[in-house]
Design an enzyme around this catalytic site. Sequence first.
Site, PDB file in Angstrom:
ATOM      1  N   LYS A  60     -81.711  -7.384 -47.979  1.00  0.00           N
ATOM      2  CA  LYS A  60     -80.724  -7.863 -48.959  1.00  0.00           C
ATOM      3  C   LYS A  60     -79.548  -8.633 -48.341  1.00  0.00           C
ATOM      4  CE  LYS A  60     -81.058  -4.153 -52.357  1.00  0.00           C
ATOM      5  NZ  LYS A  60     -80.217  -3.405 -53.282  1.00  0.00           N
TER       6      LYS A  60
ATOM      7  N   ASP B 240     -77.292  -6.075 -58.908  1.00  0.00           N
ATOM      8  CA  ASP B 240     -76.940  -4.650 -58.816  1.00  0.00           C
ATOM      9  C   ASP B 240     -75.782  -4.303 -59.759  1.00  0.00           C
ATOM     10  OD1 ASP B 240     -78.741  -3.472 -57.067  1.00  0.00           O
ATOM     11  OD2 ASP B 240     -77.594  -3.978 -55.278  1.00  0.00           O
TER      12      ASP B 240
HETATM   13  P1  NAP Z   1     -77.310   2.446 -48.060  1.00  0.00           P
HETATM   14  O1  NAP Z   1     -76.560   1.165 -47.977  1.00  0.00           O
HETATM   15  O2  NAP Z   1     -78.218   2.844 -46.934  1.00  0.00           O
HETATM   16  O3  NAP Z   1     -76.218   3.655 -48.266  1.00  0.00           O
HETATM   17  C1  NAP Z   1     -76.607   4.994 -48.242  1.00  0.00           C
HETATM   18  C2  NAP Z   1     -75.429   5.891 -48.635  1.00  0.00           C
HETATM   19  O4  NAP Z   1     -75.896   7.250 -48.705  1.00  0.00           O
HETATM   20  C3  NAP Z   1     -74.285   5.903 -47.617  1.00  0.00           C
HETATM   21  O5  NAP Z   1     -73.063   6.112 -48.293  1.00  0.00           O
HETATM   22  C4  NAP Z   1     -74.642   7.116 -46.746  1.00  0.00           C
HETATM   23  O6  NAP Z   1     -73.510   7.696 -46.123  1.00  0.00           O
HETATM   24  C5  NAP Z   1     -75.139   8.060 -47.799  1.00  0.00           C
HETATM   25  N1  NAP Z   1     -76.010   9.099 -47.263  1.00  0.00           N
HETATM   26  C6  NAP Z   1     -77.252   8.912 -46.718  1.00  0.00           C
HETATM   27  N2  NAP Z   1     -77.762  10.122 -46.349  1.00  0.00           N
HETATM   28  C7  NAP Z   1     -76.825  11.061 -46.663  1.00  0.00           C
HETATM   29  C8  NAP Z   1     -76.776  12.480 -46.528  1.00  0.00           C
HETATM   30  N3  NAP Z   1     -77.775  13.167 -45.984  1.00  0.00           N
HETATM   31  N4  NAP Z   1     -75.665  13.130 -46.979  1.00  0.00           N
HETATM   32  C9  NAP Z   1     -74.642  12.439 -47.534  1.00  0.00           C
HETATM   33  N5  NAP Z   1     -74.635  11.096 -47.686  1.00  0.00           N
HETATM   34  C10 NAP Z   1     -75.722  10.425 -47.260  1.00  0.00           C
HETATM   35  O7  NAP Z   1     -78.215   2.525 -49.354  1.00  0.00           O
HETATM   36  P2  NAP Z   1     -77.988   1.775 -50.777  1.00  0.00           P
HETATM   37  O8  NAP Z   1     -78.726   0.503 -50.768  1.00  0.00           O
HETATM   38  O9  NAP Z   1     -76.535   1.806 -51.076  1.00  0.00           O
HETATM   39  O10 NAP Z   1     -78.794   2.769 -51.747  1.00  0.00           O
HETATM   40  C11 NAP Z   1     -78.366   4.100 -52.011  1.00  0.00           C
HETATM   41  C12 NAP Z   1     -79.340   4.779 -52.969  1.00  0.00           C
HETATM   42  O11 NAP Z   1     -79.294   4.116 -54.228  1.00  0.00           O
HETATM   43  C13 NAP Z   1     -80.820   4.720 -52.548  1.00  0.00           C
HETATM   44  O12 NAP Z   1     -81.390   5.972 -52.836  1.00  0.00           O
HETATM   45  C14 NAP Z   1     -81.428   3.653 -53.429  1.00  0.00           C
HETATM   46  O13 NAP Z   1     -82.784   3.903 -53.716  1.00  0.00           O
HETATM   47  C15 NAP Z   1     -80.595   3.796 -54.694  1.00  0.00           C
HETATM   48  N6  NAP Z   1     -80.505   2.542 -55.473  1.00  0.00           N
HETATM   49  C16 NAP Z   1     -80.912   2.592 -56.770  1.00  0.00           C
HETATM   50  C17 NAP Z   1     -80.830   1.441 -57.559  1.00  0.00           C
HETATM   51  C18 NAP Z   1     -81.280   1.502 -58.980  1.00  0.00           C
HETATM   52  O14 NAP Z   1     -81.554   0.440 -59.567  1.00  0.00           O
HETATM   53  N7  NAP Z   1     -81.330   2.650 -59.618  1.00  0.00           N
HETATM   54  C19 NAP Z   1     -80.321   0.246 -57.017  1.00  0.00           C
HETATM   55  C20 NAP Z   1     -79.892   0.240 -55.669  1.00  0.00           C
HETATM   56  C21 NAP Z   1     -79.994   1.403 -54.917  1.00  0.00           C
HETATM   57  P3  NAP Z   1     -72.997   7.191 -44.654  1.00  0.00           P
HETATM   58  O15 NAP Z   1     -72.053   6.048 -44.905  1.00  0.00           O
HETATM   59  O16 NAP Z   1     -72.328   8.400 -44.101  1.00  0.00           O
HETATM   60  O17 NAP Z   1     -74.224   6.783 -43.888  1.00  0.00           O
END
Ligand code: NAP
Length: 273
Positions: free
Chosen positions: A66, A102
């Site tokens: 992305k 998003d």
């Molecule tokens: P990302 O950029 O990798 O961010 C991940 C986030 O989760 C960070 O804040 C990370 O914290 C936190 N995290 C990961 N493991 C953790 C744990 N064990 N305990 C506490 N915090 C944790 O990912 P993203 O692209 O933002 O996506 C996040 C989630 O949203 C994913 O599951 C994705 O599938 C979902 N999503 C859904 C949609 C939808 O349309 N519904 C759209 C986009 C994303 P740190 O900063 O400490 O690493």
Amino acid sequence: MSKIFAVIGDPIDHSLSPNIHSAAFRELNLDCSYIAYRIPRGELEEGVEGLKKIKINGFNVTIPHKVEMMKYVDKIDESCSVIGAVNTVSNKDGILKGYNTDMDGFLEPFKKKELPIADTKVLLLGAGGAARAIVAGFAKEKASSITIANRTLDNAIKLAEFSEKIGLNANAIKIEDVKDSAKNYDIIVNATSVGLKNEPSPISLEGINEKTIVYDIVYMPMNTDFIKKAKEENATIIFGYEMLLGQAVRAFEIWHDMEAPYNAMKKALLGGF
Ligand code: NAP
């Protein structure tokens, strides 16, 4: 002439997008197809060249491309420049234009259910890519303040700075410091990846009530522990699939310049669970 669309990323075989878009094509009798195309990390440039050669009409971009995709588009929509990442691309005569759906996808369920955002106090869990788009959404809709709670405090602080810059009052805390404060917020969003592997809710939701909006953007499984805890408190729920659907609808409208068949797309998406 038949049109072709795709979603690119890695992994990609479990993507629900081909089902959702194919259902829309069937519903409207459009001569289009939509494929899932795996492009591994480090091979994005060649992958995009390949898509241009087959005269792809548009494609979605997912993990891990992305942010890097910003380099390979010729034009960017405002939604992308604010968020710094591309998840939807249109191709008009070889000119690639990047969008980020998003934010619109996240806001769509609020609009559909007529749930107000203006003047609310928001608690956002997570500070990754999706959280950034969500902050932009709350700023646009004029929430009164946002507390960003994250495992890594530094990332929360950076996102809070971004929030202040675009006009939304923000503060940053560590996720474990939320403790029993959930009841002080109107809207609580989980934008961490916690829940994907059936982990317990990242925070306690004790004391929230039916007026509290609880939104989990994790969509698989549909009923995460966070959602289950919110249901126990009778909160107003928004599911992750609703954001996914909102994004697909927005992408459809960018590519086809017509209203998306929402119900057919929703049915196809829910059939994928
Ligand atoms: P990302 O950029 O990798 O961010 C991940 C986030 O989760 C960070 O804040 C990370 O914290 C936190 N995290 C990961 N493991 C953790 C744990 N064990 N305990 C506490 N915090 C944790 O990912 P993203 O692209 O933002 O996506 C996040 C989630 O949203 C994913 O599951 C994705 O599938 C979902 N999503 C859904 C949609 C939808 O349309 N519904 C759209 C986009 C994303 P740190 O900063 O400490 O690493």
